[in-house]
Design an enzyme around this catalytic site. Structure first.
Site, PDB file in Angstrom:
ATOM      1  N   ASP A 230       5.468   8.488   0.441  1.00  0.00           N
ATOM      2  CA  ASP A 230       3.952   8.575   0.872  1.00  0.00           C
ATOM      3  C   ASP A 230       3.658   7.557   2.111  1.00  0.00           C
ATOM      4  O   ASP A 230       3.118   6.685   1.816  1.00  0.00           O
ATOM      5  CB  ASP A 230       3.368   8.024  -0.464  1.00  0.00           C
TER       6      ASP A 230
ATOM      7  N   HIS B 168      -1.022  10.287   1.555  1.00  0.00           N
ATOM      8  CA  HIS B 168      -2.352  10.828   1.006  1.00  0.00           C
ATOM      9  C   HIS B 168      -3.561  10.250   1.620  1.00  0.00           C
ATOM     10  O   HIS B 168      -4.775  11.134   1.334  1.00  0.00           O
ATOM     11  CB  HIS B 168      -2.225  10.633  -0.568  1.00  0.00           C
TER      12      HIS B 168
ATOM     13  N   SER C 299      -4.647   2.042  -1.048  1.00  0.00           N
ATOM     14  CA  SER C 299      -3.667   3.062  -0.726  1.00  0.00           C
ATOM     15  C   SER C 299      -3.334   2.523   0.779  1.00  0.00           C
ATOM     16  O   SER C 299      -4.462   2.594   1.681  1.00  0.00           O
ATOM     17  CB  SER C 299      -4.248   4.297  -0.727  1.00  0.00           C
TER      18      SER C 299
END
Length: 708
Positions: free
Chosen positions: A220, A84, A644
């Site tokens: 991810d 992402h 992240s």
């Protein structure tokens, strides 16, 4: 949600003096108490291996393009980050014919690696405390003067740094609500190329259904490479002649895994927390920021989702915007539920009463600490109407539709083209980006945002367009928008706007709309609001200083501000519904979810993924202790947005995963950290390598990484 009584003791503890195993710690001056606790919990490297040595862990961690984190994992500059985090780049390279978002991508050679405009990675080279120097310059100055002084000092320090190395620059940031200032020296590499990504079905597996939830099975990750000047091995703008960057050190990638209770550490760039914020600030966040965000994005997301479902082209055009918008929409919903369920505002108020009593008992009238809580409460009340309106303006009009985006940008100082000596021939012009947006969606979004804004803000802050719609279009915003898009040339290809020809320039209704909206923005943000906001910041700074003074025998970390931080804890499960959740997920659990795709499209995965996850033997990628192919795992590390892509290290400093999310009970972590309930979710690095190997057949990358 759990009953309130279950939360109260935990949250009360979280408001007591901070423990050494909580927090987002700066690394150059890590408190010895914190380091000793890390060692006690399983960290095995010397203190200097965190920050001070040539092969320090901090040297392998990067700020990824200003919004995420990443880690260098090879001698040729490969960078791991989240899928992402690479989403925007993957999306920009995708077309209906070559949909890398849908189908994934692997560059089999260096020449096939894809450059990315405006992407960069930034290495932190040095950090230092310059509080005394800054305070000597800003004492008694207004906030505007302080900003100018900080800018000037930043420029001076950058000039000095560039005399040693022309590729360096300095940033000065406030810490502890402005009670301290640190200067950080960075080196930015702006040639960053996409190397590998799995299909979205795996990189974003579970979509919004599983977002902020545990258990997770999302793979991810994405892989990029840093390129450098072939002569200097330093930063360079993109060139086909650039070569892979050769870092001095990189993170070793581990196949050894982890077990329950093992030491775990994240290092990255957490974006923003507000744990020193007053109860009044949290109340404002709950009632205005979060509530407004949810209300407006309910509308925006529904419009985008409907159009994206009708066309593959539209899906590709808006996929990145939708994902970004929906993430913090759900975050705001969860945060408000947490605030209410644990009675956080009340608990903060009780803690503030303790600070006030401490000030009184110690007869402390030092202006640095003497916070006036009644004044602070009144200040927040004074700005409530303007702050609500400002949030509605930003959510409704900032980068929402292409028409409104251009209308506003034309009134924010666009670069002028044309002859400098002939003002009447100077103009502004937009590049043709018609392949990036959908006209009908844009119209509906513009109408919906204007209508919703008008319904939710006081008449004092209504733009003139509201009156126009009422008087000339019978209150029908869609009729007005159809007329606007037909009459305005703002969206026309190759249209030149001669801004010095005032009469003709203002005649365009798109230009007029931009001026109208910006005029309202100016009215909201000046006068009372600006003054009150400065006074709030002063009182919040004093509140933080009072807390630090009252608890001076304890180590304290500053709120996150997108500078590098270390967080540590343990691999640890969490109780869900009164039962332990397990600290990892398996391939079997993913296959079971895939079988539910007929009921939930976000659980879909291609047949090859079913096959890969149903393997009888996962070889070196399966866990040696459990015999399972472990996909994702959880720790009680302290993270927030910006983390992240942060590397997750074991006690020997080996890479075991990439942080990508928190659980539902972590959604209040920006304002309150709860080690018992909050969890950091990471993708197991062995799952990453398995997908690179068995799906991507990326042998050259695996050899380069050399996991052990």
């Amino acid at each position: 949600m759990k009953k309130i009584i279950l939360f109260l003791p935990l949250c009360f503890l979280a408001l007591l003096p901070v423990k050494a195993d909580e927090g987002m710690w700066t690394m150059y001056n890590l408190d010895s108490t914190v380091y000793k606790q890390m060692v006690a919990e399983g960290f095995q490297l010397p203190y200097e291996n965190l920050y001070h040595s040539d092969n320090a862990i901090k040297n392998a961690v990067v700020n990824f393009s200003g919004y995420c984190s990443g880690v260098v994992v090879s001698p040729d500059g490969l960078v791991f980050t989240n899928h992402h985090c690479g989403f925007s780049a993957i999306n920009k390279h995708s077309t209906v014919e070559h949909d890398y978002m849908l189908n994934g991508f692997y560059a089999k050679t260096f020449d096939e690696e894809l450059p990315n405009e405006d992407m960069f990675v930034s290495f932190m080279r040095e950090q230092q405390d310059i509080t005394e120097q800054v305070n000597a310059l800003i004492e008694g100055k207004s906030s505007d003067e302080v900003e100018a002084i900080i800018d000037s000092l930043t420029n001076a320090m950058t000039t000095e740094a560039k005399q040693k190395d022309s590729t360096l620059h300095v940033s000065i940031d406030p810490f502890y609500e402005g009670n301290k200032y640190y200067a950080t020296t960075y080196q930015d590499f702006r040639d960053v190329r996409l190397v590998f990504t799995v299909p979205k079905s795996m990189g974003k597996y579970g979509g919004e259904t599983d977002n902020w939830m545990w258990p997770r099975q999302t793979c991810d990750f994405s892989v990029f490479r840093i390129y450098a000047d072939p002569k200097t091995n330093g930063p360079a703008e993109y060139s086909k002649d650039n070569v892979p960057y050769h870092p001095q050190s990189w993170a070793p990638v581990s196949l050894q895994g982890y077990k329950d209770g093992d030491f775990a550490m994240t290092v990255g760039y957490p974006g923003s927390t507000n744990r020193y914020m007053s109860s009044y600030g949290i109340e404002e966040m709950r009632n205005i920021e979060n509530t407004t965000r949810v209300q407006v994005r309910d509308i925006k997301l529904e419009i985008m989702k409907r159009y994206m479902a009708q066309s593959e082209k539209t899906r590709i055009q808006y996929e990145n915007t939708f994902a970004s918008s929906s993430n913090y929409w759900k975050n705001s919903i969860g945060m408000n539920k947490c605030i209410d369920s644990i009675g956080l505002i009340r608990q903060k108020a009780e803690y503030e009463a303790r600070i006030a009593q401490w000030l009184k008992d110690n007869n402390n009238t030092d202006p640095r600490y003497a916070v006036e809580l009644d004044t602070l409460k009144q200040l927040y009340s004074n700005r409530a109407e303007e702050y609500k309106t400002l949030n509605y303006w930003i959510e409704s009009f900032w980068k929402t539709s292409e028409m409104i985006r251009r209308a506003i940008k034309m009134n924010m100082g666009m670069e002028a083209k044309g002859p400098q000596d002939k003002p009447m021939k100077q103009y502004v012009e937009f590049e043709d980006n018609s392949d990036k947006w959908n006209l009908e969606l844009d119209k509906e979004m513009t109408a919906a945002m204007l209508r919703n804004y008008a319904l939710n803000v006081p008449e004092t802050y209504q733009p003139e367009v509201v009156k126009t719609v009422k008087e000339k279009f019978g209150g029908d915003y869609r009729r007005y928008v159809d007329w606007l898009y037909k009459k305005s040339k703002v969206l026309k290809k190759g249209q030149k706007f001669y801004f010095n020809n005032t009469k003709k320039y203002l005649k365009d209704p798109g230009v007029a709309l931009g001026i109208d909206l910006m005029s309202i923005y100016a009215v909201i943000g000046v006068g009372n609001f600006q003054t009150t906001t400065q006074q709030i910041e002063e009182q919040e700074k004093k509140l933080c200083a009072a807390k630090l003074r009252m608890e001076q025998d304890q180590p304290h970390y500053s709120d996150a501000n997108f500078t590098m931080r270390l967080s540590y804890g343990q691999v640890r499960d969490v109780m869900i519904g009164g039962k332990p959740s397990g600290y990892y997920t398996t391939a079997e659990s993913l296959v079971e979810k895939m079988k539910q795709a007929d009921k939930n499209a976000e659980y879909f995965a291609e047949p090859i993924m079913h096959e890969l996850m149903s393997a009888k033997d996962f070889g070196k990628y399966q866990d040696k202790e459990t015999g399972k192919m472990q996909l994702c795992f959880i720790t009680n590390n302290d993270i927030t947005g910006g983390n992240s892509g942060s590397p997750m290290f074991d006690g020997q400093g080996r890479l075991i995963g990439l942080a990508f999310d928190g659980n539902w009970d972590s959604l209040a972590s920006d304002i309150l950290f709860d080690k018992v309930l909050a969890r950091c979710i990471g993708v197991d690095i062995r799952f990453v390598l398995y997908m690179m190997d068995k799906w991507g057949h990326a042998d050259r990358l695996l050899q380069e990484i050399d996991a052990k």
